[in-house]
Design an enzyme around this catalytic site. Structure first.
Site, PDB file in Angstrom:
ATOM      1  N   SER A 135       0.864  -1.177   0.000  1.00 27.94           N
ATOM      2  CA  SER A 135       0.000   0.000   0.000  1.00 27.94           C
ATOM      3  C   SER A 135       0.905   1.233   0.000  1.00 27.94           C
ATOM      4  O   SER A 135       1.675   1.424   0.943  1.00 27.94           O
ATOM      5  CB  SER A 135      -0.872  -0.036   1.258  1.00 27.94           C
ATOM      6  N   LYS A 161      -1.104  -1.033  -4.448  1.00 31.05           N
ATOM      7  CA  LYS A 161      -2.282  -0.238  -4.098  1.00 31.05           C
ATOM      8  C   LYS A 161      -1.845   1.205  -3.876  1.00 31.05           C
ATOM      9  O   LYS A 161      -0.873   1.455  -3.166  1.00 31.05           O
ATOM     10  CB  LYS A 161      -2.915  -0.838  -2.841  1.00 31.05           C
ATOM     11  N   LYS A 163      -2.868   4.965  -2.548  1.00 30.13           N
ATOM     12  CA  LYS A 163      -3.801   5.776  -1.776  1.00 30.13           C
ATOM     13  C   LYS A 163      -4.152   7.003  -2.626  1.00 30.13           C
ATOM     14  O   LYS A 163      -3.273   7.581  -3.287  1.00 30.13           O
ATOM     15  CB  LYS A 163      -3.144   6.223  -0.467  1.00 30.13           C
ATOM     16  N   ASP A 188      -7.152   3.034  -3.084  1.00 28.80           N
ATOM     17  CA  ASP A 188      -7.888   3.073  -1.807  1.00 28.80           C
ATOM     18  C   ASP A 188      -8.116   4.531  -1.453  1.00 28.80           C
ATOM     19  O   ASP A 188      -7.170   5.290  -1.252  1.00 28.80           O
ATOM     20  CB  ASP A 188      -7.063   2.374  -0.717  1.00 28.80           C
ATOM     21  N   GLU A 213     -10.972   0.501  -3.529  1.00 28.64           N
ATOM     22  CA  GLU A 213     -11.291   0.205  -2.127  1.00 28.64           C
ATOM     23  C   GLU A 213     -11.964   1.390  -1.448  1.00 28.64           C
ATOM     24  O   GLU A 213     -11.479   2.520  -1.526  1.00 28.64           O
ATOM     25  CB  GLU A 213      -9.976  -0.151  -1.424  1.00 28.64           C
ATOM     26  N   ASP A 238     -13.674  -1.937   2.935  1.00 27.46           N
ATOM     27  CA  ASP A 238     -12.764  -2.022   4.083  1.00 27.46           C
ATOM     28  C   ASP A 238     -13.528  -1.492   5.302  1.00 27.46           C
ATOM     29  O   ASP A 238     -14.175  -2.263   6.027  1.00 27.46           O
ATOM     30  CB  ASP A 238     -11.492  -1.196   3.761  1.00 27.46           C
ATOM     31  N   GLY A 290      -3.990  -4.039   6.107  1.00 21.78           N
ATOM     32  CA  GLY A 290      -2.963  -3.689   7.096  1.00 21.78           C
ATOM     33  C   GLY A 290      -3.287  -2.380   7.784  1.00 21.78           C
ATOM     34  O   GLY A 290      -4.055  -1.568   7.257  1.00 21.78           O
TER      35      GLY A 290
HETATM   36  O1  OSB Z   1      -7.198   1.629   4.498  1.00 20.28           O
HETATM   37  O2  OSB Z   1      -5.881  -0.011   4.314  1.00 20.28           O
HETATM   38  C1  OSB Z   1      -6.148   1.080   4.809  1.00 20.28           C
HETATM   39  C2  OSB Z   1      -3.193   2.223   6.944  1.00 20.28           C
HETATM   40  C3  OSB Z   1      -3.845   2.874   7.962  1.00 20.28           C
HETATM   41  C4  OSB Z   1      -5.210   2.969   7.924  1.00 20.28           C
HETATM   42  C5  OSB Z   1      -5.932   2.412   6.874  1.00 20.28           C
HETATM   43  C6  OSB Z   1      -5.290   1.735   5.860  1.00 20.28           C
HETATM   44  C7  OSB Z   1      -3.876   1.677   5.887  1.00 20.28           C
HETATM   45  C8  OSB Z   1      -3.077   1.043   4.834  1.00 20.28           C
HETATM   46  C9  OSB Z   1      -1.716   0.569   5.232  1.00 20.28           C
HETATM   47  O3  OSB Z   1      -3.424   0.967   3.684  1.00 20.28           O
HETATM   48  C10 OSB Z   1      -1.485  -0.849   4.924  1.00 20.28           C
HETATM   49  C11 OSB Z   1      -0.230  -1.347   5.582  1.00 20.28           C
HETATM   50  O4  OSB Z   1      -0.249  -1.685   6.794  1.00 20.28           O
HETATM   51  O5  OSB Z   1       0.795  -1.405   4.901  1.00 20.28           O
HETATM   52 MG    MG Z   2      -8.365   0.511   3.122  1.00 19.93          MG
END
Ligand code: OSB
Ligand code: MG
Length: 390
Positions: A135, A161, A163, A188, A213, A238, A290
């Site tokens: 991510s 992925k 953000k 996401d 997402e 999620d 995660g």
């Molecule tokens: O939406 O998946 C999410 C981190 C903090 C809060 C929400 C999310 C995330 C991540 C990080 O996408 C994923 C990771 O731990 O590498």
């Molecule tokens: Mg997410």
């Protein structure tokens, strides 16, 4: 297993680099660890709540309070048959899944040690290697994002992925897609859009993505159903999914075609497995999300990811992506094929680095059996009078 003590520790752990999502930038984590001792065996779990209530309503501090004042008193002194058995004592506490998960997962860690089994086998897992994605946080420019993608691909990660947030979305995804036409790609939004943005979101259909997402509000399954009908790209939920009943509702409404399972968000391994099973019955693939976990949360994520319907790469990445030094030994490593080999030692499969944990701890509290709420034999265990009404 008779629950003897529950210890909370808050650790300050700095991320190697800041992580930006649509709800903010994280530079340092306030990691909350739960150590439960039962029959002399210590089990560890991690509360994955964030520092502020922007992902969901829980925070490091609310989870600390809920465990200390409500969960610990109900579990201390109880004699459980299995880790899953702990659930009924705390079911009267509404919500606060991340607080519950931190404790329940520690119970699973104990049960696995007592049975001399790796946790993943105790959970019913069926693979000894799991697929990893990554991510990537929001970047300054599309060029810098493309560089980050290139680096992640060269480390072997199987799915990228990105953000996104309004104003930092289409151009960024377009640049990555142009540079890497074939890779498995997803985005996401962490609830940064509303249904009024449906036309804008439809523009992402051009990018042949694996999924989009949680584009819409954190608690709104219904609007995602409306959006999914208007989009080609598979939606993945999620934030919206706190338990298996949400998963059933979302699937039945057609609100998503994929579900991300996070142990904290659904309350621990027992409920995560129910979400997994509901999805499996409806042919909805799942993957492990995660929350920038330390090695302890990561170890639990790895164990869960061995269940059969985790068919898409998870956000379970190498320790070194996040931390200069992780609190487990060995650290989590990702192979050049973008996989993690699942450990076969009893329990969570990694040793706990107590020395390092002690050095990073900023706050610690132990509750033992004297803190237990006394419940007369045969009386309903919840709600207990002092909790008041909901
Ligand atoms: O939406 O998946 C999410 C981190 C903090 C809060 C929400 C999310 C995330 C991540 C990080 O996408 C994923 C990771 O731990 O590498
Ligand atoms: Mg997410």
């Amino acid at each position: 297993m008779r629950i003897e003590s529950i210890t909370l520790r808050e650790l300050e752990m700095r991320l190697k680099s800041p992580f930006e999502t649509s709800f903010g930038v994280t530079q340092a984590r306030r990691i909350l660890l739960v150590e439960v001792v039962a029959d002399g065996v210590a089990g560890w779990g991690e509360v994955t709540a964030t520092e502020a209530p922007f992902y969901n309503y829980e925070t490091t501090d609310t989870a600390w309070q809920i465990i200390s004042d409500f969960i610990a008193p109900r579990l201390l002194g109880q004699d459980l048959n299995t880790a899953s058995d702990g659930e009924r004592f705390i079911a009267g506490i509404r919500g606060h899944q991340m607080a519950k998960a931190g404790v329940e997962n520690a119970l699973w860690c104990i049960e696995a040690q007592q049975r001399k089994m790796p946790l993943w086998k105790l959970l019913g897992g069926s693979r000894n290697e799991i697929a990893c994605g990554v991510s990537l946080g929001i970047c300054e420019s599309p060029q810098s994002l493309v560089k980050n993608v290139e680096e992640a691909l060269s480390s072997g990660y199987q799915r990228i992925k990105l953000k996104v947030k309004p104003g930092k979305d289409l151009d960024f995804v377009l640049a990555v897609r142009k540079a890497f036409p074939e890779i498995s790609l997803s985005i996401d939004a962490n609830s940064a859009y509303t249904l009024a943005d449906a036309d804008h979101l439809r523009a992402f259909d051009e990018f042949n993505m694996l999924m989009m997402e949680q584009p819409l509000q954190w608690d709104d399954i219904f609007s995602h159903a409306k959006l999914q009908k208007r989009m080609k790209t598979a939606l993945c939920l999620d934030e919206c999914i706190s338990h298996s009943r949400h998963a059933e509702a979302a699937i039945d409404l057609g609100a998503c075609r994929i579900i991300n399972i996070k142990l904290g968000r659904v309350g621990g391994h027992t409920e995560a497995r129910r979400v997994h099973d509901v999805c499996s019955q409806h042919s909805i693939p799942v993957w492990c999300g995660g929350m920038l976990e330390s090695g302890i949360g990561r170890a639990h994520n790895i164990a869960m990811s061995t269940l059969s319907n985790f068919t898409l790469p998870g956000d379970v990445s190498a320790s070194r992506r996040y931390w200069a030094e992780d609190i487990i030994d060995p650290e989590v490593e990702v192979t050049s094929r973008g996989t993690i080999r699942v450990p076969n030692t009893p329990g969570i499969g990694y040793a706990i680095r107590r020395d390092l944990i002690d050095r990073l701890t900023t706050r610690k509290q132990t509750r033992n059996v004297e803190a237990a709420v006394r419940v007369p034999v045969g009386q309903q265990l919840y709600p207990i009078a002092e909790t008041g009404s909901n």
